[in-house]
Design a protein around this motif. Structure first.
Motif, PDB file in Angstrom:
ATOM      1  N   TYR A 148       0.847  -1.201   0.000  1.00 57.87           N
ATOM      2  CA  TYR A 148       0.000   0.000   0.000  1.00 57.87           C
ATOM      3  C   TYR A 148       0.876   1.242   0.000  1.00 57.87           C
ATOM      4  O   TYR A 148       1.812   1.344   0.812  1.00 57.87           O
ATOM      5  N   ARG A 150       0.502   5.525  -0.167  1.00 61.43           N
ATOM      6  CA  ARG A 150      -0.315   6.752  -0.223  1.00 61.43           C
ATOM      7  C   ARG A 150       0.612   7.910  -0.563  1.00 61.43           C
ATOM      8  O   ARG A 150       1.654   8.093   0.072  1.00 61.43           O
ATOM      9  N   SER A 151       0.241   8.679  -1.557  1.00 60.79           N
ATOM     10  CA  SER A 151       1.089   9.785  -2.001  1.00 60.79           C
ATOM     11  C   SER A 151       0.229  11.001  -2.343  1.00 60.79           C
ATOM     12  O   SER A 151      -1.004  10.920  -2.422  1.00 60.79           O
ATOM     13  N   ARG A 152       0.908  12.105  -2.544  1.00 60.18           N
ATOM     14  CA  ARG A 152       0.237  13.336  -2.963  1.00 60.18           C
ATOM     15  C   ARG A 152       1.074  13.967  -4.065  1.00 60.18           C
ATOM     16  O   ARG A 152       2.304  14.025  -3.976  1.00 60.18           O
ATOM     17  N   GLU A 171      -4.478  13.587  -3.621  1.00 58.24           N
ATOM     18  CA  GLU A 171      -3.971  12.376  -2.974  1.00 58.24           C
ATOM     19  C   GLU A 171      -4.272  11.155  -3.823  1.00 58.24           C
ATOM     20  O   GLU A 171      -5.266  11.109  -4.548  1.00 58.24           O
ATOM     21  N   ARG A 172      -3.402  10.176  -3.715  1.00 62.40           N
ATOM     22  CA  ARG A 172      -3.541   8.940  -4.467  1.00 62.40           C
ATOM     23  C   ARG A 172      -3.167   7.780  -3.562  1.00 62.40           C
ATOM     24  O   ARG A 172      -2.190   7.839  -2.808  1.00 62.40           O
ATOM     25  N   GLN A 173      -3.955   6.712  -3.609  1.00 57.43           N
ATOM     26  CA  GLN A 173      -3.642   5.483  -2.889  1.00 57.43           C
ATOM     27  C   GLN A 173      -3.564   4.351  -3.902  1.00 57.43           C
ATOM     28  O   GLN A 173      -4.353   4.297  -4.846  1.00 57.43           O
ATOM     29  N   TRP A 175      -2.768  -0.027  -4.298  1.00 62.47           N
ATOM     30  CA  TRP A 175      -2.549  -1.345  -3.715  1.00 62.47           C
ATOM     31  C   TRP A 175      -1.960  -2.253  -4.794  1.00 62.47           C
ATOM     32  O   TRP A 175      -2.593  -2.469  -5.832  1.00 62.47           O
ATOM     33  N   GLU A 191      -8.216   7.299  -6.511  1.00 59.03           N
ATOM     34  CA  GLU A 191      -7.792   8.649  -6.884  1.00 59.03           C
ATOM     35  C   GLU A 191      -8.965   9.377  -7.507  1.00 59.03           C
ATOM     36  O   GLU A 191      -9.824   8.770  -8.152  1.00 59.03           O
ATOM     37  N   GLU A 352       2.891   7.587   2.916  1.00 51.63           N
ATOM     38  CA  GLU A 352       2.770   6.369   3.714  1.00 51.63           C
ATOM     39  C   GLU A 352       3.006   5.162   2.818  1.00 51.63           C
ATOM     40  O   GLU A 352       2.563   5.132   1.673  1.00 51.63           O
ATOM     41  N   ARG A 353       3.717   4.186   3.366  1.00 48.40           N
ATOM     42  CA  ARG A 353       3.963   2.937   2.648  1.00 48.40           C
ATOM     43  C   ARG A 353       3.819   1.813   3.657  1.00 48.40           C
ATOM     44  O   ARG A 353       4.436   1.831   4.714  1.00 48.40           O
ATOM     45  N   GLU A 362      -6.993   0.048   4.118  1.00 43.77           N
ATOM     46  CA  GLU A 362      -5.995   1.005   4.543  1.00 43.77           C
ATOM     47  C   GLU A 362      -5.292   0.491   5.799  1.00 43.77           C
ATOM     48  O   GLU A 362      -5.862  -0.300   6.559  1.00 43.77           O
TER      49      GLU A 362
END
Length: 372
Positions: A148, A150-152, A171-173, A175, A191, A352-353, A362
């Motif tokens: 997982y 999570r970035s921006r 923001e983008r998540q 998997w 997203e 977050e990773r 999440e």
């Protein structure tokens, strides 16, 4: 006596076969789309669609081109990538580290890998980053789990070959499935308020079994990465052997970008991560940037490489104190018709990773369930 053309070809084939034997078990298919974002290939892809549309519909009214919500990725056949991107809605990644294209192609993997190498400052910094990576404890990721991230960030939303227009920060998540495969369900992206499945396939009724792909450089998993050689030279040779570039593209830039995809959006064993950083130090043209800023304003030191043909520079940004990876951005290194020097082409910051047990889950949900 000089080798004949046929003899030279046999020697090159034998060398490539030897490199392939170093790869983890299982065939590496080149039709899968890479898990990193590649803005240059989005531009090329869109241009090919436009040309094909003009060729097949010269006498028809021009219809607007379908707009992808973010740059699509291409690996292997461009035609297949167009089909997958449009049919499956595959839209992966904001910060891939591939920039906008490349310079003249290098003569080949055997003469490119390890020739020259990065600047002294870059080599020293990459060695420090590798040392930190090697000391980092990494918990193995299970076959049925998901990485997982999570970035921006934001990317160019301007038209092909036109002025650069940086999109809105968001923001983008994502998997990433860790199944060794072959699989067609690669993962999921969340997203723009929607979930986008990462799927491999073509829209012509192809049997899913034929479209499925195993783990490999373009669909990495923890287990597959763990099986790669940790000798930097051997690893770099594998990358060059697996990398294909179009005429006019820079092979070194492409390999730099592929490593950027892996370190930016994957979890891998500490020894493998260290090997990738040390391998990067051997790529010609790699430099160090003393101060770079990621998508959320964090300053750091950057490992960079310039695409001289398009006047852009891709920067992997690291915390100046801990040397943790922060994010990636591509900026214009000189004035061009598309943008002035310093203009940001795309930018992304990893917030977050983690590892989760289900697609769409999440990390907080996993902790509440008592799994982490």
């Amino acid at each position: 006596m000089n080798a004949t053309p046929a003899g030279a070809e046999q020697e090159e084939r034998a060398e490539l076969d030897e490199l392939r034997r170093l790869l983890p078990a299982g065939p590496v298919e080149r039709q899968v789309l890479s898990p990193g974002r590649r803005s240059h290939h989005k531009d090329v892809l869109m241009q090919l669609i436009d040309r094909d549309h003009e060729r097949n519909h010269a006498d028809s009214p021009v219809r607007p081109r379908p707009r992808l919500p973010r740059p699509a990725l291409v690996a292997g056949s461009v035609a297949l990538a167009v089909a997958v991107a449009l049919a499956a809605g595959l839209t992966v990644g904001i910060g891939a580290g591939r920039g906008d294209g490349g310079t003249a192609a290098r003569p080949g993997a055997s003469s490119t890998a390890g020739a020259g190498g990065g600047s002294r400052g870059a080599v020293v910094t990459l060695d420090r980053i590798a040392a930190v990576a090697l000391r980092t404890d990494v918990e193995p990721v299970g076959d049925g789990q998901f990485v997982y991230v999570r970035s921006r960030g934001a990317g160019n939303e301007g038209v092909f070959d036109g002025p650069v227009v940086l999109g809105k920060m968001h923001e983008r998540q994502v998997w990433f499935s860790q199944r060794q495969g072959p699989v067609t369900d690669v993962g999921l992206i969340r997203e723009y308020g929607q979930d986008w499945p990462i799927e491999v396939g073509v829209p012509d009724g192809t049997d899913p079994k034929d479209a499925a792909v195993p783990a490999g450089f373009d669909r990495p998993t923890y287990a597959w990465l763990a099986a790669l050689p940790t000798d930097p030279d051997a690893l770099l040779k594998l990358l060059y052997a697996d990398t294909r570039v179009e005429e006019g593209e820079d092979e070194d830039q492409e390999v730099f970008g592929r490593i950027g995809d892996l370190i930016g959006e994957q979890i891998m064993p500490s020894a493998t991560a260290a090997a990738f950083y040390k391998a990067t130090a051997r790529i010609p043209g790699v430099t160090e940037v003393a101060d770079a800023v990621d998508a959320v304003g964090r300053h750091g030191i950057a490992i960079a490489r310039e695409d001289t043909r398009h006047g852009t520079r891709t920067e992997w940004i690291f915390d100046p104190g801990t040397l943790d990876y922060l994010g990636v951005r591509t900026v214009f290194s000189r004035d061009t018709e598309r943008a002035e020097a310093g203009t940001v082409y795309d930018t992304s910051a990893v917030l977050e990773r983690s590892v989760v047990d289900k697609s769409g889950q999440e990390p907080g949900e996993r902790r509440r369930a008592g799994r982490g």
